[in-house]
Design a protein around this motif. Structure first.
Motif, short mmCIF file in Angstrom:
data_model
loop_
_atom_site.label_atom_id
_atom_site.label_comp_id
_atom_site.label_asym_id
_atom_site.label_seq_id
_atom_site.Cartn_x
_atom_site.Cartn_y
_atom_site.Cartn_z
N THR A 157 -7.87 -4.40 9.35
CA THR A 157 -6.59 -4.62 8.70
C THR A 157 -5.46 -4.04 9.54
O THR A 157 -5.67 -3.11 10.33
CB THR A 157 -6.55 -3.96 7.30
OG1 THR A 157 -6.78 -2.55 7.44
CG2 THR A 157 -7.57 -4.58 6.38
N ASP A 162 5.10 -0.48 2.99
CA ASP A 162 4.01 -0.87 3.88
C ASP A 162 3.10 -1.90 3.22
O ASP A 162 2.82 -1.81 2.02
CB ASP A 162 3.17 0.35 4.28
CG ASP A 162 3.99 1.38 5.04
OD1 ASP A 162 4.89 0.97 5.80
OD2 ASP A 162 3.73 2.58 4.87
N ILE A 207 -1.59 -2.36 9.08
CA ILE A 207 -0.62 -1.80 8.14
C ILE A 207 0.76 -1.99 8.76
O ILE A 207 1.07 -1.38 9.79
CB ILE A 207 -0.87 -0.31 7.85
CG1 ILE A 207 -2.31 -0.09 7.40
CG2 ILE A 207 0.13 0.19 6.81
CD1 ILE A 207 -2.67 -0.80 6.10
N SER A 260 -0.67 -4.09 3.78
CA SER A 260 -1.94 -4.19 4.49
C SER A 260 -2.30 -5.67 4.62
O SER A 260 -2.40 -6.38 3.62
CB SER A 260 -3.03 -3.44 3.72
OG SER A 260 -4.29 -3.65 4.31
N VAL A 281 0.82 -1.22 0.00
CA VAL A 281 0.00 0.00 0.00
C VAL A 281 0.85 1.27 0.00
O VAL A 281 0.35 2.35 0.31
CB VAL A 281 -0.98 0.01 1.20
CG1 VAL A 281 -2.04 -1.07 1.04
CG2 VAL A 281 -0.24 -0.16 2.53
#
Length: 209
Positions: A46, A36, A48, A38, A18
């Motif tokens: 979720t 990053d 991260i 998810s 993401v």
């Protein structure tokens, strides 16, 4: 001996990239970058989670945003100096990276095993709704005399069990890596949103030496 040490800190996740790659640092000419990912929970929330990736493992000049990847490695920490204070920074150090078409095993997208030692007295508490929680800080040895310091949080019976652990105690933990947002108050008129990373414990065992 080194193989044994590496086995004491194992994490694997499946998730969607993401962010773009961000330069972190260089060691002996090898560049490392942050990105990053998810990761879905069974609760439909979720997490991260930041990954640290070598430019020799992945083409960091590409934009992987939106791609699904399966990675494995270690959950690592380092102290970053911020003014007069040190901040514990956590990320997954990636050893293996593979793009996947879909996540076929949604219940196993986020798994971690740690074998380490209690380095602070556990903090046991109850939420206003009566849920039992214990905060632990685990030191996990790394090759060449280094250690990673991993915050862990246990729930319910595990929390009560962990509350009696003593500093220096040898424990093993199974769980998942999670992210959690919190508000840090700077002064009476100002606050900041921060993200903490920790291991949510599903199982733990005290190891008798």
């Amino acid at each position: 001996m080194i193989d044994k040490i590496i086995e004491n800190n194992r994490v694997s996740i499946v998730g969607e990239i993401v962010s773009e790659f961000r330069y972190s640092h260089e060691v002996f000419g090898e560049g490392f970058y942050m990105v990053d990912v998810s990761v879905d929970r069974l609760s439909e929330l979720t997490d991260i989670i930041p990954l640290m990736v070598s430019e020799r493992l992945v083409d960091v000049t590409q934009d992987y945003t939106g791609r699904l990847v399966e990675v494995s490695g270690q959950f690592r920490s380092y102290n970053r100096h911020e003014g007069t204070r040190n901040k514990l920074v956590l990320s997954i150090f990636v050893r293996e990276w593979e793009e996947v078409e879909e996540n076929l095993d949604a219940g196993r997208t986020n798994q971690i095993f740690l074998d380490g030692f209690i380095c602070k007295p556990p903090i046991y508490r109850k939420t206003p709704l009566g849920r039992e929680i214990a905060d632990l800080l685990i030191a996990v040895n790394r090759p060449y005399g280094k250690s990673d310091y991993i915050p862990c949080i246990a729930w319910g019976r595990n929390a009560r069990y962990a509350s009696a652990f003593e500093v220096g105690g040898h424990i093993q933990i199974w769980g998942r890596v999670q992210s959690r947002e919190y508000i840090k108050k700077i002064n009476e008129d100002e606050s900041e949103k921060h993200t903490a990373y920790e291991v949510s414990v599903s199982k733990l065992e005290y190891v008798d030496e």
